[in-house]
Scaffold this active site. Sequence first.
Site, PDB file in Angstrom:
ATOM      1  N   GLY A  27       0.813  -1.203   0.000  1.00 27.37           N
ATOM      2  CA  GLY A  27       0.000   0.000   0.000  1.00 27.37           C
ATOM      3  C   GLY A  27       0.847   1.254   0.000  1.00 27.37           C
ATOM      4  CG  HIS A  33       3.288   0.960  -5.521  1.00 25.62           C
ATOM      5  ND1 HIS A  33       3.439   2.003  -4.655  1.00 25.62           N
ATOM      6  CD2 HIS A  33       3.917  -0.099  -4.963  1.00 25.62           C
ATOM      7  CE1 HIS A  33       4.114   1.598  -3.590  1.00 25.62           C
ATOM      8  NE2 HIS A  33       4.431   0.327  -3.757  1.00 25.62           N
ATOM      9  CG  LEU A 180       8.594   7.729  -7.555  1.00 23.57           C
ATOM     10  CD1 LEU A 180       7.197   7.627  -8.154  1.00 23.57           C
ATOM     11  CD2 LEU A 180       8.806   9.136  -7.010  1.00 23.57           C
TER      12      LEU A 180
END
Length: 280
Positions: A27, A33, A180
Amino acid sequence: MKLVHTVAEARAARAAFPTLGLVPTMGALHEGHLTLVRQAREACGAVAVSIFVNPTQFNEGADFDRYPRTLKRDLELLEPTGCDLVFAPDAAAMYPPGFASSIEVGPVSAPLEGAMRPGHFAGVATVVCKLLNIVQPTRAYFGQKDAQQLAVIRRMAADLDLPFEIVAVPTVREADGLALSSRNVHLTPQERAQAPALHRALQLAKAAWGGGERDGDQLRAAMKAVLAGASLGRVEYASIADPLTLLELDEVGDAGALASLAVRFGDTRLIDNLVLGGPD
Ligand code: PAF
């Protein structure tokens, strides 16, 4: 986009797709992602994302406690990607009472992250094996940023004859080179300003290798010299290693090496890597 929470629900939902990509995540999703999700969907026709902050891979309780949990926002980010299925189990669904198994992947788990975070890769390998077995994807997608994780998962999949293709996706970076990461939100403005030093150090090693430098110590020293300019960072390792075994190299062959770094800014640990002899 279907959201399921139990193993039985995930198995039932998965049956709707002849081919399926899986993007395992914890998450706190970001563009890195979402890049994996888009690529998986394009290649497989349908994509499932798992969202589970896996307690067994955190060797520091404080790191686990403060890991961002942002399910509502994650679902909002996934919706426009065309994500078909989200599996968001809780710890009891993944580790029911009596759970007692753990997968140790051997030497590739030992150095670098494995040395700094004892038990981490057993936690990763075990949960990834479970997620693969639950979702049974055609292919599973992982970011190259976690290069050692990728090597561990590939080793496990080969050793245990897991019939799922493991796909590596290049690291997504901010404009200033910072990879990131869900942990970047914890950086103070001053730390954030210094954090791109990791990418600069890796690029320098890559340029030196391109210019003919083959001495492992020289390449490691060159990276540390760049990192010394990031006064708020504490270097945990600066590695020039064999890309498959992850053992440190005295001499880098023409086949290249994995240059990787771990640097701690306060309580926030950043990792990054570049393949010398591979694409950026
Ligand atoms: O890379 C991650 O986010 C995690 O290590 C993974 C692969 C989802 C396993 O928990």
